[in-house]
Write a protein that holds these residues in place. Structure first.
Motif, short mmCIF file in Angstrom:
data_model
loop_
_atom_site.label_atom_id
_atom_site.label_comp_id
_atom_site.label_asym_id
_atom_site.label_seq_id
_atom_site.Cartn_x
_atom_site.Cartn_y
_atom_site.Cartn_z
N ASP A 20 0.83 -1.21 0.00
CA ASP A 20 0.00 0.00 0.00
C ASP A 20 0.86 1.26 0.00
O ASP A 20 0.58 2.21 -0.74
N GLN A 21 1.93 1.27 0.80
CA GLN A 21 2.81 2.43 0.84
C GLN A 21 3.54 2.60 -0.49
O GLN A 21 3.74 3.73 -0.95
N ARG A 23 2.41 1.68 -3.47
CA ARG A 23 1.44 2.21 -4.44
C ARG A 23 1.25 3.70 -4.27
O ARG A 23 1.20 4.45 -5.23
N ASP A 24 1.14 4.14 -3.03
CA ASP A 24 0.97 5.56 -2.74
C ASP A 24 2.18 6.36 -3.21
O ASP A 24 2.03 7.42 -3.84
#
Length: 50
Positions: A20-21, A23-24
């Motif tokens: 998730d990090q 992707r961000d």
């Protein structure tokens, strides 16, 4: 390498641990590059005398 994970399951887990990090971060980087391409203000650096 001593810090490498030896088994396939451990390597797969490490790849997804921060997904998730990642992707961000990739989305923010892409947005930044789009702004530069579209004419964002680029701050000039002063020239230093040699």
């Amino acid at each position: 390498m001593a810090h490498a994970v030896g088994d396939a399951l451990g390597r797969a887990y490490n790849r997804t641990q921060y997904l998730d990090q990642r992707r961000d971060m990739i989305a923010k980087w892409a947005d930044y590059l789009d702004k530069l391409r579209n004419g964002a203000e680029v701050l000039p650096f002063p020239n230093k005398a040699a």
